[in-house]
Design a protein around this motif. Sequence first.
Motif, short mmCIF file in Angstrom:
data_model
loop_
_atom_site.label_atom_id
_atom_site.label_comp_id
_atom_site.label_asym_id
_atom_site.label_seq_id
_atom_site.Cartn_x
_atom_site.Cartn_y
_atom_site.Cartn_z
N GLU A 106 -8.87 -83.75 -9.04
CA GLU A 106 -9.67 -84.05 -7.86
C GLU A 106 -10.85 -83.08 -7.80
OE1 GLU A 106 -7.61 -84.28 -4.13
OE2 GLU A 106 -5.78 -84.98 -5.10
N LYS A 108 -12.92 -80.54 -6.13
CA LYS A 108 -12.62 -79.60 -5.05
C LYS A 108 -13.87 -79.17 -4.28
CE LYS A 108 -8.61 -77.52 -7.41
NZ LYS A 108 -8.63 -78.18 -8.71
N ILE A 110 -17.05 -78.63 -1.89
CA ILE A 110 -17.35 -78.86 -0.47
C ILE A 110 -18.86 -78.71 -0.28
CG2 ILE A 110 -15.10 -78.19 0.44
CD1 ILE A 110 -16.17 -75.39 0.93
N ARG A 230 -6.20 -68.91 1.53
CA ARG A 230 -5.31 -69.77 2.32
C ARG A 230 -5.10 -69.21 3.72
NH1 ARG A 230 -2.49 -70.39 -2.45
NH2 ARG A 230 -1.04 -68.73 -1.90
N CYS A 233 -8.06 -69.98 5.91
CA CYS A 233 -8.08 -71.40 6.28
C CYS A 233 -7.03 -71.70 7.34
CB CYS A 233 -7.85 -72.27 5.03
SG CYS A 233 -9.17 -72.15 3.80
N GLN A 234 -5.84 -71.12 7.19
CA GLN A 234 -4.78 -71.34 8.18
C GLN A 234 -5.15 -70.73 9.53
OE1 GLN A 234 -1.45 -69.60 6.14
NE2 GLN A 234 -1.19 -71.34 4.76
N SER A 239 -8.91 -78.10 8.03
CA SER A 239 -8.13 -79.29 7.65
C SER A 239 -7.64 -79.22 6.21
CB SER A 239 -8.97 -80.56 7.85
OG SER A 239 -10.16 -80.48 7.07
N GLU A 240 -8.31 -78.43 5.38
CA GLU A 240 -7.87 -78.26 4.00
C GLU A 240 -7.94 -76.79 3.61
OE1 GLU A 240 -10.54 -79.89 1.00
OE2 GLU A 240 -12.05 -80.20 2.56
N SER A 241 -7.15 -76.44 2.60
CA SER A 241 -7.11 -75.05 2.16
C SER A 241 -7.99 -74.87 0.92
CB SER A 241 -5.67 -74.65 1.83
OG SER A 241 -5.56 -73.27 1.64
N TYR A 242 -8.78 -73.82 0.90
CA TYR A 242 -9.67 -73.56 -0.22
C TYR A 242 -9.02 -72.61 -1.23
CZ TYR A 242 -13.24 -75.32 3.06
OH TYR A 242 -13.95 -76.07 3.94
N THR A 246 -12.58 -73.94 -5.54
CA THR A 246 -13.41 -74.66 -4.57
C THR A 246 -14.85 -74.20 -4.69
OG1 THR A 246 -11.54 -74.77 -3.04
CG2 THR A 246 -13.73 -75.18 -2.11
#
Length: 336
Positions: A106, A108, A110, A230, A233-234, A239-242, A246
């Motif tokens: 995928e 990654k 952004i 992570r 991001c948390q 909405s997503e973790s880098y 990324t």
Amino acid sequence: GSEMCIRDRAKSGQERNAKNYQLAYQHLERFAGTNKLMFSRFTTKFVNDWMQSLSRTSRAKEMYPVCIRQIFKAAILEYNDYDRGLIQIKTNPWPKIAIPKSDKPEHKAIPASEIKKFFELPLPPSKMKCPLPELAQDVAKMVMCLAGINTADLYHLKVSDYKDGKISYNRRKTAKFRRDGAYMELDVPDILKDLFEKYKSEDGDEYLFNFHKRYSDDDIFNVNVNGGLRKICQFNELSESYCVYTFRHSWGTIARNDIRATMYDVAFAMNHASAHKVTEVYVKPDYSIVSELNRKVIDLVFYDKLPDHASAKYCEYVFRSKAMLRILYSLGRGIY
């Protein structure tokens, strides 16, 4: 004879990527239920059954069999003497084996606007000096502002690699297998000067940065940086973790799609192997192209500054959009 152990061959250190080979034969041993797996056990059925156990993986289903096949080929070359008829490894299932392709990864990447926001996000509170999320955010910024450099190369940079405002290095992942040694050099942008000072090693240390004082090798360093990303991001409920990739993927995507650099220049800047191997024998590499492209990516991400040709494209888009609105408006007046 044929009772030679594959583990001995896999541990010989001659393989291209030692860690991948190690993971591959460890998985194979777990499947076989023994750490004394002999070459004589390698039948077509045995290998196909093992590969079936990998079928739900995205990458290992191709990478692991390729690694084991390479070990097998190297062992046959070493131990079988076909000129004298001395054949120690008598089985070879690989001509009948069809290794599946790995799943397409995928993307990654952004957008530039999201990257800028990420570097402005608050960090989880901590009483530690330079806690992990802070380190991770800083390392991600280095990756983003050094043409998507790998963390392994950041970790291993030496003081001698940083001269006259430039870093130069050989990409560790591919240096041994490329004619150019996977060499790269680029200007260190002003936006990173403070971070270079912040993580500078003590005087007399051969390493440029002090990451090696905190982490014993580049793998552990990379894992921790990803863990810190992570946590950021948390904490900010993204909405997503880098992860580190990324920012590497984003650098390449922005350089190609927003800056409109050629795919060749993007690949060159990211230190990928060239598809133009013959041409490169004749053309001396110009690393200033990398620094210039890197500067344009930084200008867009951090300062919202588009290159002139990209700005022109945007203006043309706006002009056409307004013209279309005028046409629709006039059409609408005629209808009513």
